[in-house]
Design an enzyme around this catalytic site. Structure first.
Site, PDB file in Angstrom:
ATOM      1  N   GLU A 158       3.802   4.391  88.015  1.00 47.81           N
ATOM      2  CA  GLU A 158       3.974   4.016  89.421  1.00 47.81           C
ATOM      3  C   GLU A 158       3.157   2.827  89.441  1.00 47.81           C
ATOM      4  O   GLU A 158       2.113   2.408  88.771  1.00 47.81           O
ATOM      5  CB  GLU A 158       3.077   4.876  90.415  1.00 47.81           C
ATOM      6  CG  GLU A 158       3.537   6.353  90.463  1.00 47.81           C
ATOM      7  CD  GLU A 158       5.070   6.462  91.157  1.00 47.81           C
ATOM      8  OE1 GLU A 158       5.312   5.614  91.797  1.00 47.81           O
ATOM      9  OE2 GLU A 158       5.609   7.457  90.817  1.00 47.81           O
ATOM     10  N   ARG A 181       6.591  16.046  89.859  1.00 50.76           N
ATOM     11  CA  ARG A 181       5.679  14.789  89.495  1.00 50.76           C
ATOM     12  C   ARG A 181       6.365  14.139  88.343  1.00 50.76           C
ATOM     13  O   ARG A 181       7.410  14.571  87.649  1.00 50.76           O
ATOM     14  CB  ARG A 181       4.448  15.578  89.061  1.00 50.76           C
ATOM     15  CG  ARG A 181       4.532  16.432  87.871  1.00 50.76           C
ATOM     16  CD  ARG A 181       3.047  16.997  87.591  1.00 50.76           C
ATOM     17  NE  ARG A 181       3.208  17.677  86.292  1.00 50.76           N
ATOM     18  CZ  ARG A 181       3.465  19.062  86.091  1.00 50.76           C
ATOM     19  NH1 ARG A 181       3.561  19.677  87.234  1.00 50.76           N
ATOM     20  NH2 ARG A 181       3.670  19.603  84.919  1.00 50.76           N
ATOM     21  N   HIS A 187       8.794   9.462  98.089  1.00 48.76           N
ATOM     22  CA  HIS A 187       7.826  10.590  98.013  1.00 48.76           C
ATOM     23  C   HIS A 187       7.087  10.819  99.168  1.00 48.76           C
ATOM     24  O   HIS A 187       6.354   9.755  99.633  1.00 48.76           O
ATOM     25  CB  HIS A 187       7.225  10.209  96.709  1.00 48.76           C
ATOM     26  CG  HIS A 187       6.326  11.647  96.331  1.00 48.76           C
ATOM     27  ND1 HIS A 187       7.146  12.830  96.050  1.00 48.76           N
ATOM     28  CD2 HIS A 187       5.172  11.770  96.574  1.00 48.76           C
ATOM     29  CE1 HIS A 187       5.962  13.837  95.868  1.00 48.76           C
ATOM     30  NE2 HIS A 187       4.923  12.925  96.207  1.00 48.76           N
TER      31      HIS A 187
END
Length: 182
Positions: free
Chosen positions: A44, A15, A62
């Protein structure tokens, strides 16, 4: 990062935020960290990230397999694949059968699962020929000890022909998948 062995490579697929990206950038630029690869970032979208553009940094997509979106997409994919199998005999992403996808060329189709041994296709073809059926298209795939055949035919298959195929030593199952008009 300063306590790591010189030349270490850092991978983060867990993460964003586990690694201080500004510190990592400095460690890569100084040569202490040999390289890094991430598929998650502190911020992000990742375009704001300071690691992009570094020669020894690889940004990976991802997959997010545990997200709501991914699980929803997987459920749709499973339903689509099950429907393709039930309606057309198509097998995709199976763990115990070969991939088998033959675009349909006629409304008359049979599928056969069998032991992966010599002359199975020949015996199946003989049964169909003896019944006066012409093979319009055929796909035979194997995976380990199992083979799977999809056959499109120029006419409907009678039950006695299906029974003859079922009686071939090594045949595990036979399905008749005639498309319904309209």
């Amino acid at each position: 990062l300063a306590k790591t062995k010189k030349g270490v490579r850092i991978i983060n697929c867990a993460r964003g935020g586990l690694v201080n990206e500004a510190d990592l950038k400095a460690a890569i630029e100084s040569g202490h960290v040999a390289g890094a690869a991430f598929d998650v970032f502190e911020e992000e979208p990742a375009k704001a990230n300071t690691l992009f553009g570094l020669e020894n940094f690889v940004a990976m997509p991802h997959l997010g397999a545990s997200t709501y979106e991914a699980e929803s997409n997987c459920a749709v994919m499973v339903a689509d694949n099950l429907r393709a199998y039930l309606e057309h005999g198509v097998i995709r992403y199976s763990v115990n059968f070969p991939e088998a996808d033959l675009p349909r060329t006629t409304p008359h189709r049979i599928t056969i699962a069998n032991a992966n041994v010599p002359n199975m296709v020949g015996q199946i073809s003989t049964c169909l020929g003896d019944a006066g059926l012409n093979i319009a298209d055929l796909l035979n795939k194997s995976r380990g000890e199992v083979a799977y055949t999809i056959v499109d035919l120029d006419g409907p298959v009678k039950e006695e022909t299906l029974a003859r195929i079922r009686d071939i030593a090594g045949v595990l199952s036979v399905r008749c998948l005639n498309e319904q008009p309209g």
